[in-house]
Write a protein that holds these residues in place. Sequence first.
Motif, PDB file in Angstrom:
ATOM      1  N   SER A 194     -22.471 -34.991   8.435  1.00 64.48           N
ATOM      2  CA  SER A 194     -23.194 -35.370   7.227  1.00 64.48           C
ATOM      3  C   SER A 194     -22.401 -36.394   6.432  1.00 64.48           C
ATOM      4  O   SER A 194     -21.179 -36.512   6.570  1.00 64.48           O
ATOM      5  CB  SER A 194     -23.453 -34.145   6.340  1.00 64.48           C
ATOM      6  OG  SER A 194     -22.238 -33.679   5.752  1.00 64.48           O
ATOM      7  N   TYR A 195     -23.110 -37.120   5.594  1.00 70.05           N
ATOM      8  CA  TYR A 195     -22.483 -38.109   4.720  1.00 70.05           C
ATOM      9  C   TYR A 195     -21.557 -37.420   3.714  1.00 70.05           C
ATOM     10  O   TYR A 195     -20.482 -37.926   3.384  1.00 70.05           O
ATOM     11  CB  TYR A 195     -23.567 -38.904   3.999  1.00 70.05           C
ATOM     12  CG  TYR A 195     -23.063 -40.029   3.123  1.00 70.05           C
ATOM     13  CD1 TYR A 195     -22.211 -41.009   3.631  1.00 70.05           C
ATOM     14  CD2 TYR A 195     -23.452 -40.123   1.797  1.00 70.05           C
ATOM     15  CE1 TYR A 195     -21.767 -42.052   2.841  1.00 70.05           C
ATOM     16  CE2 TYR A 195     -23.016 -41.164   0.985  1.00 70.05           C
ATOM     17  CZ  TYR A 195     -22.167 -42.123   1.510  1.00 70.05           C
ATOM     18  OH  TYR A 195     -21.724 -43.158   0.711  1.00 70.05           O
ATOM     19  N   ARG A 196     -21.959 -36.258   3.253  1.00 72.45           N
ATOM     20  CA  ARG A 196     -21.129 -35.534   2.291  1.00 72.45           C
ATOM     21  C   ARG A 196     -19.778 -35.162   2.907  1.00 72.45           C
ATOM     22  O   ARG A 196     -18.735 -35.326   2.260  1.00 72.45           O
ATOM     23  CB  ARG A 196     -21.855 -34.275   1.819  1.00 72.45           C
ATOM     24  CG  ARG A 196     -21.053 -33.463   0.809  1.00 72.45           C
ATOM     25  CD  ARG A 196     -21.785 -32.200   0.397  1.00 72.45           C
ATOM     26  NE  ARG A 196     -21.014 -31.451  -0.574  1.00 72.45           N
ATOM     27  CZ  ARG A 196     -21.367 -30.266  -1.062  1.00 72.45           C
ATOM     28  NH1 ARG A 196     -22.495 -29.701  -0.660  1.00 72.45           N
ATOM     29  NH2 ARG A 196     -20.591 -29.640  -1.947  1.00 72.45           N
ATOM     30  N   ASP A 197     -19.795 -34.661   4.132  1.00 74.13           N
ATOM     31  CA  ASP A 197     -18.540 -34.306   4.782  1.00 74.13           C
ATOM     32  C   ASP A 197     -17.648 -35.535   4.969  1.00 74.13           C
ATOM     33  O   ASP A 197     -16.424 -35.464   4.804  1.00 74.13           O
ATOM     34  CB  ASP A 197     -18.807 -33.647   6.140  1.00 74.13           C
ATOM     35  CG  ASP A 197     -19.249 -32.200   6.006  1.00 74.13           C
ATOM     36  OD1 ASP A 197     -19.169 -31.638   4.889  1.00 74.13           O
ATOM     37  OD2 ASP A 197     -19.702 -31.628   7.024  1.00 74.13           O
ATOM     38  N   TYR A 198     -18.270 -36.671   5.314  1.00 70.87           N
ATOM     39  CA  TYR A 198     -17.492 -37.908   5.441  1.00 70.87           C
ATOM     40  C   TYR A 198     -16.848 -38.273   4.107  1.00 70.87           C
ATOM     41  O   TYR A 198     -15.647 -38.576   4.039  1.00 70.87           O
ATOM     42  CB  TYR A 198     -18.391 -39.044   5.939  1.00 70.87           C
ATOM     43  CG  TYR A 198     -17.942 -40.407   5.471  1.00 70.87           C
ATOM     44  CD1 TYR A 198     -16.822 -41.028   6.022  1.00 70.87           C
ATOM     45  CD2 TYR A 198     -18.633 -41.072   4.461  1.00 70.87           C
ATOM     46  CE1 TYR A 198     -16.401 -42.273   5.580  1.00 70.87           C
ATOM     47  CE2 TYR A 198     -18.221 -42.314   4.004  1.00 70.87           C
ATOM     48  CZ  TYR A 198     -17.104 -42.909   4.562  1.00 70.87           C
ATOM     49  OH  TYR A 198     -16.685 -44.124   4.108  1.00 70.87           O
ATOM     50  N   ARG A 199     -17.629 -38.251   3.024  1.00 71.53           N
ATOM     51  CA  ARG A 199     -17.099 -38.610   1.705  1.00 71.53           C
ATOM     52  C   ARG A 199     -15.975 -37.680   1.270  1.00 71.53           C
ATOM     53  O   ARG A 199     -15.077 -38.072   0.528  1.00 71.53           O
ATOM     54  CB  ARG A 199     -18.215 -38.593   0.662  1.00 71.53           C
ATOM     55  CG  ARG A 199     -19.261 -39.678   0.797  1.00 71.53           C
ATOM     56  CD  ARG A 199     -18.721 -41.062   0.512  1.00 71.53           C
ATOM     57  NE  ARG A 199     -18.251 -41.238  -0.841  1.00 71.53           N
ATOM     58  CZ  ARG A 199     -18.979 -41.751  -1.839  1.00 71.53           C
ATOM     59  NH1 ARG A 199     -20.223 -42.122  -1.612  1.00 71.53           N
ATOM     60  NH2 ARG A 199     -18.463 -41.903  -3.036  1.00 71.53           N
ATOM     61  N   ASN A 200     -16.036 -36.451   1.740  1.00 70.44           N
ATOM     62  CA  ASN A 200     -15.001 -35.476   1.385  1.00 70.44           C
ATOM     63  C   ASN A 200     -13.797 -35.525   2.324  1.00 70.44           C
ATOM     64  O   ASN A 200     -12.919 -34.660   2.269  1.00 70.44           O
ATOM     65  CB  ASN A 200     -15.592 -34.066   1.357  1.00 70.44           C
ATOM     66  CG  ASN A 200     -16.464 -33.843   0.128  1.00 70.44           C
ATOM     67  OD1 ASN A 200     -16.244 -34.438  -0.918  1.00 70.44           O
ATOM     68  ND2 ASN A 200     -17.466 -32.988   0.252  1.00 70.44           N
ATOM     69  N   GLY A 201     -13.768 -36.536   3.198  1.00 73.14           N
ATOM     70  CA  GLY A 201     -12.604 -36.741   4.036  1.00 73.14           C
ATOM     71  C   GLY A 201     -12.448 -35.760   5.181  1.00 73.14           C
ATOM     72  O   GLY A 201     -11.354 -35.598   5.728  1.00 73.14           O
ATOM     73  N   LYS A 202     -13.556 -35.127   5.594  1.00 74.65           N
ATOM     74  CA  LYS A 202     -13.479 -34.111   6.645  1.00 74.65           C
ATOM     75  C   LYS A 202     -13.665 -34.678   8.051  1.00 74.65           C
ATOM     76  O   LYS A 202     -13.546 -33.932   9.023  1.00 74.65           O
ATOM     77  CB  LYS A 202     -14.529 -33.022   6.399  1.00 74.65           C
ATOM     78  CG  LYS A 202     -14.315 -32.238   5.105  1.00 74.65           C
ATOM     79  CD  LYS A 202     -15.387 -31.169   4.928  1.00 74.65           C
ATOM     80  CE  LYS A 202     -15.175 -30.378   3.649  1.00 74.65           C
ATOM     81  NZ  LYS A 202     -16.226 -29.337   3.460  1.00 74.65           N
ATOM     82  N   CYS A 203     -13.966 -35.964   8.147  1.00 72.42           N
ATOM     83  CA  CYS A 203     -14.330 -36.512   9.461  1.00 72.42           C
ATOM     84  C   CYS A 203     -13.629 -37.831   9.750  1.00 72.42           C
ATOM     85  O   CYS A 203     -14.239 -38.747  10.302  1.00 72.42           O
ATOM     86  CB  CYS A 203     -15.840 -36.721   9.526  1.00 72.42           C
ATOM     87  SG  CYS A 203     -16.834 -35.283   9.126  1.00 72.42           S
ATOM     88  N   VAL A 204     -12.366 -37.934   9.385  1.00 74.04           N
ATOM     89  CA  VAL A 204     -11.672 -39.210   9.564  1.00 74.04           C
ATOM     90  C   VAL A 204     -10.459 -39.055  10.483  1.00 74.04           C
ATOM     91  O   VAL A 204      -9.484 -39.782  10.372  1.00 74.04           O
ATOM     92  CB  VAL A 204     -11.241 -39.796   8.197  1.00 74.04           C
ATOM     93  CG1 VAL A 204     -12.454 -40.219   7.401  1.00 74.04           C
ATOM     94  CG2 VAL A 204     -10.402 -38.789   7.410  1.00 74.04           C
ATOM     95  N   ASN A 205     -10.548 -38.128  11.422  1.00 76.01           N
ATOM     96  CA  ASN A 205      -9.426 -37.892  12.328  1.00 76.01           C
ATOM     97  C   ASN A 205      -9.413 -38.810  13.534  1.00 76.01           C
ATOM     98  O   ASN A 205      -8.423 -38.863  14.257  1.00 76.01           O
ATOM     99  CB  ASN A 205      -9.436 -36.437  12.811  1.00 76.01           C
ATOM    100  CG  ASN A 205      -9.048 -35.473  11.711  1.00 76.01           C
ATOM    101  OD1 ASN A 205      -8.250 -35.807  10.848  1.00 76.01           O
ATOM    102  ND2 ASN A 205      -9.623 -34.285  11.732  1.00 76.01           N
TER     103      ASN A 205
END
Length: 451
Positions: A272-283
């Motif tokens: 989700s876009y929210r998870d991306y914005r919260n830095g959860k998907c930048v590994n």
Amino acid sequence: MLRLYFFISLMCLVKSDPDETCPSFTRLSFHSAVVGTGLNVKLMLYTRKNRTCAQVINSTVFGNLNMTKKTTFIVHGFRPTGSPPVWMEDLVQGLLDVEDMNVVIVDWNRGATTVIYNHASSKTRKVANVLKEFIDQMLVKGASLDNIYIIGVSLGAHIAGFVGKMYNGQLGRITGLDPAGPLFNGRPPEDRLDPGDAQFVDVIHSDIDALGYREPLGNIDFYPNGGLDQPGCPKTILGGLKYFKCDHQRSVYLYLSSLRENCSITAYPCDSYRDYRNGKCVNCGIPQKESCPLLGYYADHWKEYLKQKNPPMTKAFFDTAEEKPYCIYHYFVDIITWNKNIRRGSITIKLKDKAGNITESKINHEPAIFQKYHQVSLLARFNQDLDKVATISLVFSTGSVIGPKYKLRVLRMKLRSLAHPERPQLCRYDLVLMENIENVFQPILCPKLQM
């Protein structure tokens, strides 16, 4: 659909140009759009041998088309005024700049030009049939399906899908640039673009709440800024025609940015876009991880990673700047606090280099929760990438207009670049942030053993 109808109603008269020496995209008047146009498909070839003057080709006349090279077809969409797409020339030249290929414009303006969207939509399968006949003859002349690439814009994306279905998904690649939503949303795979229509299908969704298609349609689906309102586009109808088409067209301009050497937009696979914005998907991109997918022309570099997924589909999110070339540079701001009580609020961070260049990121999409001795990692997005940061400023805000002002006691702040993880990480210790008061300081290098 409401925005679509407003868009049509605001179209203004477009006059026809006199005949030109070189064949050009069909230019029709608004009168033609009102009375309607019958379908006529014209194929125009550009190569590095004739990059400024097109050759009209067909299933018996191939001009400079080299059957051993990649052939990229560009298929436009609905044209309610009859005017040529303003981005077409840049796209042709950009493709020829990055690779020696055949570029074929699929001009179906006679057919796409109408104020009644349904009429244009109903012609998409017929356009696909014309392309099928042409590609069949290419194959007879020695071309390979592996080297066929179709870039479809709006309705053109579904046309590309229809062509791909006729070859059982063996086309090399299809790129859908904000595939049309009206009359296609909710349709079964056989009636729209689908991940199985080519060996690799990538899609950019930039207007999912109006003219574009909301759900995933490819092997990888990119959602810039969540796929909704695009930065720099008008927010209200007072923006005129741009309000109706800006978000929809942004997909094309983002693709164009990938053809320029100074802009490589990285996206992050995420649920989700929210998870991306919260830095959860930048590994992605870090050691021992797969590379991050790139938007646009080089998106197919990621298809090897997709083969490991079942099904081979993923969604990827990213943010953009308001202006060309739209690149955003991601950093993590890691903050450890030592307040006795929990603090909730947002952080604004500003970077400045020795030359005086300044870039700022407001991390305020949702309040961060700061707990004693807990690290909070905030994803910051900057319009500039400053190589050597001289000073950093932080502002803490709870967003409250009335009531007491709070302090955020920072035990340690760390700044680290995602785009350039090899750069030294910058730290600062023992800061007290007074609410809504900017605190400017010089960072120091973090200890190398620090994670």
